[in-house]
Scaffold this active site. Structure first.
Site: not given
Lengths: 365, 365
Positions: A105, A175, A199
């Site tokens: 990511w 992030d 999440k």
């Protein structure tokens, strides 16, 4: 509330939510108490929604002790849109942004930033399949960089920063999609934190951004930027520039409240450490299972492990699913197994998985 | 299902949803039948969610008879983000886009497009407070324009196109946020239709885009565009490039199913016409109330009207709210009253409003 049959959900995201939160959403889904309309139907300009929004923000500030010079924004588009919004708002012409390439990511974030401006890869462990985090000594940081970008937990590879990279006076942009509010956080160490909710803190469809005011101010009056991608516009309008993802904000608010009631971030950190420790202990017990992440960098959120063969791994996932342990297949890019055990994942599910692993080893070891 | 006390919700959006849809969401909120997880928790890569997504798309194709050379996309960011995505994807260098400036939201779309490329205002009724739609004879269209943009229903001003502008071979791009699927639509007349869900087709947080394949293809391989803003990427990944707004897609699917069960777009059109006619008849009955939109352009979705003084309007809104008629205050930019009576708004609510208006006139006329 009727009892329903729920499985243990190890999905990497969207992921398990606290049952009391789901039950509250259910109980008031058709009409919020005293309002006569569903949370899905109320105007975002109504006093009812304004109160929901204000409460969510206040509880986030309380939970994470967010300093008063930080804005709390509720946006759309997930971390993936933040990959673009961060450089479009913070990376000025003639400036460089440093990116720590520590996972799949992180690499996506880096690719989007390159479309916007000058990017320096401060370090990369891509050559090692991102199985470890770059060390502080490996970072090549740009003096006076616009910011340093890091992914605090790497969902796919199962690594997580336990100590933040040292970046001096340069704003650290994180992030934190897969480990936000999984333990205490010193917000003042960051310039900006962003996280897709799906999440640790809510359902998909809402993105939390916590940003220092001087960074938000960078896009003030920037007429070239699409309005919807301008942090400053969203901050000035307290996330109500346009219709916000109202249900997602409401649900996130309930999850934050659940965390506060549980004892806040120190309390959830203890639970998360205990859950992960049980699982890693089982992975390390005999050598039948093999953890894929560097031990020092192991994630408390995403526990990645493998077996001796892909056939055995398929069998493991299939039998686990049949036993009510869902979502254990690793990301398609790395294979193996992954147990995502975010805040809301119940400890009983860890115990069930450990028992299943022991039984599986007995039968197949 | 316990009976709950629900008010009549005239909100312009987020807006009222069909009660059977809310009840289904409620009944399966904690765990989808046979799945053991909430729709808020399931992976977007799971078979369960893939089936929800596929069913929503198939039902939309069926409901609106969407030709096979059109893509159906589920995105985030609302119409406001489409204001930027449309020109970023469809307005090439050296090209011009024509915008029909027919309402406050059309003007916002126009402003965002100007940031991206060359825009021609094909017509504007701003000087008349957008109280009417531009006539066909007033349109100054650019030969070979990239597209013509129109807002088919103007939520704030209460006007709606009953006949589409004629634009020849140039693709017609429509913001249909406030009248999508309120009646039959010939999708083949459009290059692209977009709509935030929160008025006629679902809760806030999901945006529907229906686009002709040749227009989607324009952004294929465009590496400069932020990936999340690229129609082609979303189309190639069937709206699963990143985590989609899963709950919103699920809820939209249920609303579409409700429309199909009702008899589809011809059936809802009849209901919508009947509802609006009752209300406009009352507005026109004595002159005590005054409709603000040009009669030929009156919207079936947003019915705007005024009273003799602002004091009387405040009184009307206050007393209506107390009587369980919520959300009748007009948009802050135009004042007066607005009754938003989208697909899911029940006819009984129209009857209740008409009775209230008659009673109010009797007392204050």
């Amino acid at each position: 509330m009727t009892t329903v049959n729920r499985v243990f959900n190890f999905s990497a995201g969207p992921a398990v939510l606290p049952l009391p939160v789901l039950e509250q959403i259910q109980s008031e889904l058709v009409a919020l108490p005293g309002v006569g309309m569903s949370v899905l139907e109320i105007s975002h300009r109504s006093k009812t929604f304004e109160a929901i929004l204000a409460k969510a923000e206040a509880d986030i500030r309380s939970l994470a002790n967010v300093p008063s010079n930080y804005k709390v924004l509720f946006l759309q588009g997930g971390a993936s849109l933040q990959f673009s919004m961060v450089p479009m708002n913070l990376l000025g012409q003639g400036q460089t942004a440093d990116y720590i390439d520590c996972g799949s990511w992180a690499e996506k974030a880096l690719k989007e930033a390159k479309k916007v401006g000058t990017v320096n890869v401060a370090a990369s462990t891509k050559g090692e399949n991102y199985s470890r985090l770059p060390k502080q000594s490996e970072l090549t940081l740009t003096p006076g960089a616009a910011y340093v970008h890091v992914t605090t937990n790497n969902t796919i590879e199962g690594t997580e920063y336990s100590t933040l990279p040292q970046v001096g006076d340069v704003p650290l942009v994180a992030d934190a999609s897969s480990d936000i509010f999984s333990g205490p956080v010193d917000v003042s160490k960051f310039g900006l934190i962003y996280a897709g909710a799906q999440k640790n803190i809510g359902p998909a469809g809402v993105t939390l951004v916590i940003a220092r005011e001087d960074l938000v101010a960078k896009s003030a009056g920037n007429k070239a930027l699409p309005t919807m991608l301008n942090y400053s516009v969203h901050a000035e309008n307290t996330s109500l520039y346009n219709t916000p993802p109202a249900f997602g904000i409401y649900a996130m608010g309930l999850v934050i409240k659940w965390l506060l009631d549980l004892g806040g971030l120190p309390a959830i950190a203890e639970i998360n450490k205990r859950k992960a420790a049980k699982l890693y202990a089982e992975i390390d017990r005999t050598g039948f299972f093999r953890g894929t992440a560097n031990k020092d960098d192991r994630s408390l959120m995403n526990v990645t492990f493998r077996l001796g063969s892909e056939e055995l791994e398929s069998k493991f996932v299939k039998e686990a699913t049949a036993a009510g342990l869902d979502g254990l297949k690793g990301h398609r890019s790395v294979g193996g197994m992954r147990a995502s055990i975010y805040n809301a994942f119940p400890e009983a599910g860890i115990d069930a998985l450990v028992s299943f692993m022991q039984e599986f080893e007995r039968k197949n070891g």
